[in-house]
Design a protein around this motif. Sequence first.
Motif, PDB file in Angstrom:
ATOM      1  N   HIS A 261     -48.570 -73.177 -42.214  1.00 17.52           N
ATOM      2  CA  HIS A 261     -47.600 -73.792 -43.400  1.00 17.52           C
ATOM      3  C   HIS A 261     -46.167 -73.092 -43.255  1.00 17.52           C
ATOM      4  O   HIS A 261     -45.508 -73.653 -43.936  1.00 17.52           O
ATOM      5  CB  HIS A 261     -48.357 -73.262 -44.626  1.00 17.52           C
ATOM      6  N   PHE A 262     -46.125 -71.957 -42.646  1.00 19.37           N
ATOM      7  CA  PHE A 262     -44.710 -71.523 -42.637  1.00 19.37           C
ATOM      8  C   PHE A 262     -43.681 -72.494 -41.672  1.00 19.37           C
ATOM      9  O   PHE A 262     -42.473 -72.376 -41.804  1.00 19.37           O
ATOM     10  CB  PHE A 262     -44.578 -69.958 -41.952  1.00 19.37           C
ATOM     11  N   LEU A 263     -44.293 -73.419 -40.807  1.00 22.21           N
ATOM     12  CA  LEU A 263     -43.482 -74.133 -40.004  1.00 22.21           C
ATOM     13  C   LEU A 263     -43.093 -75.255 -40.677  1.00 22.21           C
ATOM     14  O   LEU A 263     -42.056 -76.269 -40.442  1.00 22.21           O
ATOM     15  CB  LEU A 263     -44.372 -74.448 -38.797  1.00 22.21           C
ATOM     16  N   ALA A 264     -43.847 -75.859 -41.763  1.00 19.88           N
ATOM     17  CA  ALA A 264     -43.308 -76.783 -42.723  1.00 19.88           C
ATOM     18  C   ALA A 264     -41.990 -76.582 -43.596  1.00 19.88           C
ATOM     19  O   ALA A 264     -41.953 -75.362 -43.982  1.00 19.88           O
ATOM     20  CB  ALA A 264     -44.256 -77.431 -43.783  1.00 19.88           C
ATOM     21  N   VAL A 265     -40.906 -77.358 -43.483  1.00 15.42           N
ATOM     22  CA  VAL A 265     -39.813 -77.344 -43.989  1.00 15.42           C
ATOM     23  C   VAL A 265     -40.070 -77.515 -45.677  1.00 15.42           C
ATOM     24  O   VAL A 265     -40.167 -78.569 -46.171  1.00 15.42           O
ATOM     25  CB  VAL A 265     -38.782 -78.384 -43.698  1.00 15.42           C
ATOM     26  N   SER A 266     -40.089 -76.389 -46.579  1.00 15.22           N
ATOM     27  CA  SER A 266     -40.113 -76.402 -47.624  1.00 15.22           C
ATOM     28  C   SER A 266     -39.659 -75.541 -48.639  1.00 15.22           C
ATOM     29  O   SER A 266     -38.425 -75.244 -48.484  1.00 15.22           O
ATOM     30  CB  SER A 266     -41.969 -76.348 -47.905  1.00 15.22           C
ATOM     31  N   GLY A 267     -40.478 -74.897 -49.770  1.00 11.60           N
ATOM     32  CA  GLY A 267     -39.670 -74.343 -50.654  1.00 11.60           C
ATOM     33  C   GLY A 267     -38.971 -72.888 -49.988  1.00 11.60           C
ATOM     34  O   GLY A 267     -38.099 -72.347 -50.474  1.00 11.60           O
ATOM     35  N   LEU A 268     -39.711 -72.375 -48.959  1.00  5.17           N
ATOM     36  CA  LEU A 268     -39.157 -71.152 -48.419  1.00  5.17           C
ATOM     37  C   LEU A 268     -37.691 -71.574 -47.765  1.00  5.17           C
ATOM     38  O   LEU A 268     -36.891 -70.677 -47.950  1.00  5.17           O
ATOM     39  CB  LEU A 268     -40.174 -70.645 -47.033  1.00  5.17           C
ATOM     40  N   HIS A 269     -37.654 -72.446 -47.273  1.00  3.67           N
ATOM     41  CA  HIS A 269     -36.427 -73.078 -46.310  1.00  3.67           C
ATOM     42  C   HIS A 269     -35.487 -73.230 -47.465  1.00  3.67           C
ATOM     43  O   HIS A 269     -34.236 -72.827 -47.227  1.00  3.67           O
ATOM     44  CB  HIS A 269     -36.730 -74.100 -45.534  1.00  3.67           C
ATOM     45  N   VAL A 270     -35.853 -73.989 -48.408  1.00  2.00           N
ATOM     46  CA  VAL A 270     -34.753 -74.577 -49.524  1.00  2.00           C
ATOM     47  C   VAL A 270     -34.332 -73.258 -50.449  1.00  2.00           C
ATOM     48  O   VAL A 270     -32.940 -73.250 -50.533  1.00  2.00           O
ATOM     49  CB  VAL A 270     -35.575 -75.671 -50.299  1.00  2.00           C
ATOM     50  N   GLY A 271     -35.105 -72.443 -50.646  1.00  2.00           N
ATOM     51  CA  GLY A 271     -34.696 -71.226 -51.440  1.00  2.00           C
ATOM     52  C   GLY A 271     -33.875 -70.405 -50.894  1.00  2.00           C
ATOM     53  O   GLY A 271     -33.054 -69.819 -51.235  1.00  2.00           O
ATOM     54  N   LEU A 272     -34.053 -69.994 -49.287  1.00  2.00           N
ATOM     55  CA  LEU A 272     -33.388 -69.363 -48.594  1.00  2.00           C
ATOM     56  C   LEU A 272     -31.825 -69.970 -48.540  1.00  2.00           C
ATOM     57  O   LEU A 272     -30.942 -69.007 -48.643  1.00  2.00           O
ATOM     58  CB  LEU A 272     -34.095 -68.928 -47.334  1.00  2.00           C
ATOM     59  N   LEU A 273     -31.952 -71.150 -48.233  1.00  2.00           N
ATOM     60  CA  LEU A 273     -30.517 -71.900 -48.118  1.00  2.00           C
ATOM     61  C   LEU A 273     -29.946 -71.692 -49.319  1.00  2.00           C
ATOM     62  O   LEU A 273     -28.675 -71.537 -49.269  1.00  2.00           O
ATOM     63  CB  LEU A 273     -30.860 -73.186 -47.648  1.00  2.00           C
ATOM     64  N   LEU A 274     -30.514 -71.990 -50.418  1.00  2.00           N
ATOM     65  CA  LEU A 274     -29.786 -71.990 -51.779  1.00  2.00           C
ATOM     66  C   LEU A 274     -29.163 -70.430 -52.089  1.00  2.00           C
ATOM     67  O   LEU A 274     -27.972 -70.287 -52.583  1.00  2.00           O
ATOM     68  CB  LEU A 274     -30.524 -72.315 -52.799  1.00  2.00           C
ATOM     69  N   GLY A 275     -30.049 -69.432 -51.756  1.00  2.00           N
ATOM     70  CA  GLY A 275     -29.568 -67.992 -51.744  1.00  2.00           C
ATOM     71  C   GLY A 275     -28.299 -67.745 -50.820  1.00  2.00           C
ATOM     72  O   GLY A 275     -27.309 -67.068 -51.452  1.00  2.00           O
ATOM     73  N   ILE A 276     -28.364 -68.362 -49.608  1.00  2.00           N
ATOM     74  CA  ILE A 276     -27.103 -68.207 -48.854  1.00  2.00           C
ATOM     75  C   ILE A 276     -26.106 -68.832 -49.286  1.00  2.00           C
ATOM     76  O   ILE A 276     -25.024 -68.218 -49.155  1.00  2.00           O
ATOM     77  CB  ILE A 276     -27.617 -68.417 -47.210  1.00  2.00           C
ATOM     78  N   ALA A 277     -26.314 -70.015 -49.723  1.00  2.00           N
ATOM     79  CA  ALA A 277     -25.104 -70.924 -50.278  1.00  2.00           C
ATOM     80  C   ALA A 277     -24.320 -70.385 -51.484  1.00  2.00           C
ATOM     81  O   ALA A 277     -23.046 -70.141 -51.586  1.00  2.00           O
ATOM     82  CB  ALA A 277     -25.497 -72.282 -50.537  1.00  2.00           C
ATOM     83  N   ARG A 278     -25.390 -69.840 -52.357  1.00  2.00           N
ATOM     84  CA  ARG A 278     -24.875 -69.275 -53.566  1.00  2.00           C
ATOM     85  C   ARG A 278     -24.040 -67.891 -53.152  1.00  2.00           C
ATOM     86  O   ARG A 278     -23.020 -67.335 -53.952  1.00  2.00           O
ATOM     87  CB  ARG A 278     -25.872 -68.673 -54.600  1.00  2.00           C
ATOM     88  N   TRP A 279     -24.517 -67.236 -51.959  1.00  2.00           N
ATOM     89  CA  TRP A 279     -23.752 -65.687 -51.638  1.00  2.00           C
ATOM     90  C   TRP A 279     -22.478 -66.383 -50.958  1.00  2.00           C
ATOM     91  O   TRP A 279     -21.455 -65.345 -51.272  1.00  2.00           O
ATOM     92  CB  TRP A 279     -24.495 -65.183 -50.711  1.00  2.00           C
ATOM     93  N   LEU A 280     -22.376 -67.251 -50.329  1.00  2.00           N
ATOM     94  CA  LEU A 280     -20.964 -67.737 -49.689  1.00  2.00           C
ATOM     95  C   LEU A 280     -20.082 -67.995 -50.804  1.00  2.00           C
ATOM     96  O   LEU A 280     -19.047 -67.864 -50.885  1.00  2.00           O
ATOM     97  CB  LEU A 280     -21.377 -68.741 -48.713  1.00  2.00           C
ATOM     98  N   ILE A 281     -20.854 -68.881 -51.742  1.00  2.00           N
ATOM     99  CA  ILE A 281     -19.630 -69.294 -52.949  1.00  2.00           C
ATOM    100  C   ILE A 281     -19.058 -67.948 -53.611  1.00  2.00           C
ATOM    101  O   ILE A 281     -17.837 -68.019 -54.082  1.00  2.00           O
ATOM    102  CB  ILE A 281     -20.340 -70.357 -53.827  1.00  2.00           C
ATOM    103  N   GLY A 282     -20.075 -67.094 -53.859  1.00  2.00           N
ATOM    104  CA  GLY A 282     -19.453 -66.062 -54.574  1.00  2.00           C
ATOM    105  C   GLY A 282     -20.179 -66.031 -55.994  1.00  2.00           C
ATOM    106  O   GLY A 282     -20.644 -66.989 -56.648  1.00  2.00           O
ATOM    107  N   PRO A 283     -19.285 -65.388 -56.971  1.00  2.00           N
ATOM    108  CA  PRO A 283     -19.504 -65.270 -58.489  1.00  2.00           C
ATOM    109  C   PRO A 283     -19.126 -66.823 -59.199  1.00  2.00           C
ATOM    110  O   PRO A 283     -19.461 -66.848 -60.515  1.00  2.00           O
ATOM    111  CB  PRO A 283     -18.799 -64.181 -58.808  1.00  2.00           C
ATOM    112  N   ARG A 284     -18.452 -67.613 -58.480  1.00  2.00           N
ATOM    113  CA  ARG A 284     -18.222 -68.689 -59.337  1.00  2.00           C
ATOM    114  C   ARG A 284     -19.379 -69.489 -59.657  1.00  2.00           C
ATOM    115  O   ARG A 284     -20.289 -69.916 -58.922  1.00  2.00           O
ATOM    116  CB  ARG A 284     -17.339 -69.717 -58.522  1.00  2.00           C
ATOM    117  N   SER A 285     -19.464 -70.094 -60.960  1.00  2.00           N
ATOM    118  CA  SER A 285     -20.497 -70.804 -61.479  1.00  2.00           C
ATOM    119  C   SER A 285     -20.252 -72.043 -62.144  1.00  2.00           C
ATOM    120  O   SER A 285     -20.889 -72.345 -63.035  1.00  2.00           O
ATOM    121  CB  SER A 285     -21.459 -69.996 -62.135  1.00  2.00           C
ATOM    122  N   GLY A 286     -19.004 -72.506 -61.844  1.00  2.00           N
ATOM    123  CA  GLY A 286     -18.404 -73.721 -62.608  1.00  2.00           C
ATOM    124  C   GLY A 286     -19.282 -75.094 -61.880  1.00  2.00           C
ATOM    125  O   GLY A 286     -20.187 -75.001 -61.134  1.00  2.00           O
ATOM    126  N   LYS A 287     -18.948 -76.227 -62.649  1.00  2.00           N
ATOM    127  CA  LYS A 287     -19.325 -77.586 -62.087  1.00  2.00           C
ATOM    128  C   LYS A 287     -18.926 -77.807 -60.818  1.00  2.00           C
ATOM    129  O   LYS A 287     -19.886 -78.336 -60.068  1.00  2.00           O
ATOM    130  CB  LYS A 287     -18.596 -78.636 -62.995  1.00  2.00           C
TER     131      LYS A 287
END
Length: 775
Positions: free
Chosen positions: A244-270
């Motif tokens: 199940h680790f090979l299926a593109v699912s919550g693990l991949h999306v969650g990690l991508l979301l975390g990387i994207a939030r880290w790259l964006i920084g503390p900004r939380s606007g629209k």
Amino acid sequence: MPTGSPPPRPSYPQPCWLPALSIVAGQTLARGGAPLAWTLGALAAAVLAWLGPRPSRAAALACLAFASGLLTGRDQQPELLSHGPPRRVRVTGVLEERRPTPFGGERALLEVLRPAEVRGARLQVVTEDVLDRQLVPGDHLELVGLLTGFEGPGNPTDFDSRQWARRKGLQGRLRVSRGATVRLVERASLGRQGIERLRRAIGNSLDRHLSKASSSLASALILGERHRLDSDFQKALTRAGGAHFLAVSGLHVGLLLGIARWLIGPRSGKAARLGLASVLIGYAALAGSSAATLRATAIALLWLGAEARRRPCSPRNMMGAVLLASLLLNPAWLEDPGLQLSFSAVLAILVGTELLDRRARPVRRWQRALVVSTSAWLGTIPTCAVHFGAIHPASPLVSLLLLPLFLAALSLSFLAVLGLGVPVLMPGVDGALSGVSSIIHAAARVVADLPGTTVSIPPPSVGAWIAIGCWVVVVGRRASPRWMAALVACVVLLWSAGREPATDPPLTLIGLDVGHGSALLIRAGSRDFLVDAGSAHRPRVGSRLILPMLDRYGIDRLDALILTHPDHDHISGVRELVEANRVAHVIVSAYFGVDAVGVRLLDWLRHRRVPVSIVGADDRLDVAGVRLDFHHPPRHAGPSHRAPYSRNDASLTFSLEANGQRVLITGDLEKAGIAALIHRPPPPPHAVLLLPHHGNRVASLADLCRWAGAPLAVASRSDRFDLSSTQRTCRRLGIALYTTDRHGALTVVPAKRPRSEGYRSRARSAALIESAQGR
């Protein structure tokens, strides 16, 4: 607010999981899955009583959703074609997806545009050549090929292509021969072309900058191209319970979301949230938009929306909303194992974490991780039993072991994609990813080789489904652990009621449906013999068919593997059985010592230290009360002697006797072999005769049947042969004839009527073929 009054309850939006549950029940009932439908209906009725102040509105909503589920379930049920005669047709359609096959060529999905009578039908296109690399999903193509249907499984452990086609919404299979012209009619939209070009560019860049092992793992984790992984790696990971680790699912999306939030920084606007949503949607389109990917992406988007509105959002409500949207988008996804496994695992994790949070004591991280892993495993057991017939008891611990490794591999894969423009980083990423891949492969191989890693399990019975539903209801009502333990015990007892009985009749023949080939399992008391193990049509017949059948009947090791002659359709699965250490003894004829293929097989068996007995006419073996009398060929049956025999005519022919019942096995005897056999003194009458040469054009069939004296004949064959003359001869002699291509896997008990162990359906529904005939 008065002192001591309870805090106000948060205002949740209208629950979405109740109509989603009702739609699932309606669609399941429309598709004929009554046990699951009744279970879900009972759960929906129980939920209606707990909804609070407005049960009438909730009941009306549930009834409306149930009715819509019934309608969509009937409307989306595809009209499947039978395995009737293929017809040559010309169709024009839209290319939906394309995937390479492991044996060369490609498989693609095509939505038909013309002819108009079948517009909207979906076909699986099987080509022997690789399609033009410039073709992308969305292109309009014109193809000419043979249109056929999908066959049901001939054996209980077979892959059900009809059920798979039903889940995919496919109505037929179009086989395009080698060298045929595939004409491009119109190009796909710019968006589809851009996504495909981006996927191709990322894959080519990874191949250019990384090693083969690192590139295949990164492509599988990022792009969902699991076909690029090594087959041994995938098999080891599947046996260990970590596929199940090979299926593109919550693990991949969650990690991508975390990387994207880290790259964006503390900004939380629209603008930041829109950027995060765009990244998630773009990655879902890039990864192939599977059911698990869409589920994880939709939940992440809902979470971002709830965070933007600063309103609490129930996880169950989000799951219900995503399930409702998935079923409205594609009702056929209800039967997709990926969607079932994804939602059942997440819902089980929610229930497990809620139970854990009710504890008064503080919970440690390792305890929470173990509860999450165990809950996901428990939640997916019914689905795994239904679709795969096996579970992995060590999966919770294996998941905890492999999770950090796959997190590291996934992070390195994203880093490799982001660092494609920085060549200086690629050697270090390549080395780290290769090391992580080697560790994952070694760990999976070690775990897969442990005993008890994979356990065969029967599908749940109707009572087990009801008990599972009751257990979910009790957990939802926060029942005591005593009631929960009682319901778990009830589920186990009802589940075990569907298992095959442990005791078998004294003599049982189980002829497997292997197409053009032979694999006959003979059970005589506590002794198990396998006569031949091969197929000309089924690749890896040993691991994909024979070994699962042995597991189904609880056979750990065969007492003897008897090979009649060294043809590919009789020995192709021998290596897999021996490598799995499931063969205690091999019996062959003297002809194997003079045939080139037989000599190589004997040398390999001796190298593996497998005991081999070479027998001939008039020899006799006794295995714990089971007697084997060999009638043909003589020990001097080699081509260099006076009495030459062809490979088929030198087939080992013998009688097996147990508890007074006799069975005659004839291999692939032809004219010379049958003539030599029937000139011998006739033995005592047999109960069953396995027809030679798959029942096709048997010389002197009437004389052979009279010599054997068997009232019942069995033929292991495919539908490529015409058995009309054999059927006429058997009817004239009063012999009952059973064939594996018509009945699937056959279980034959002497003095009883044979029963079919397969699920082969002979219903013909060729509406698509008839409408496209002659075009």
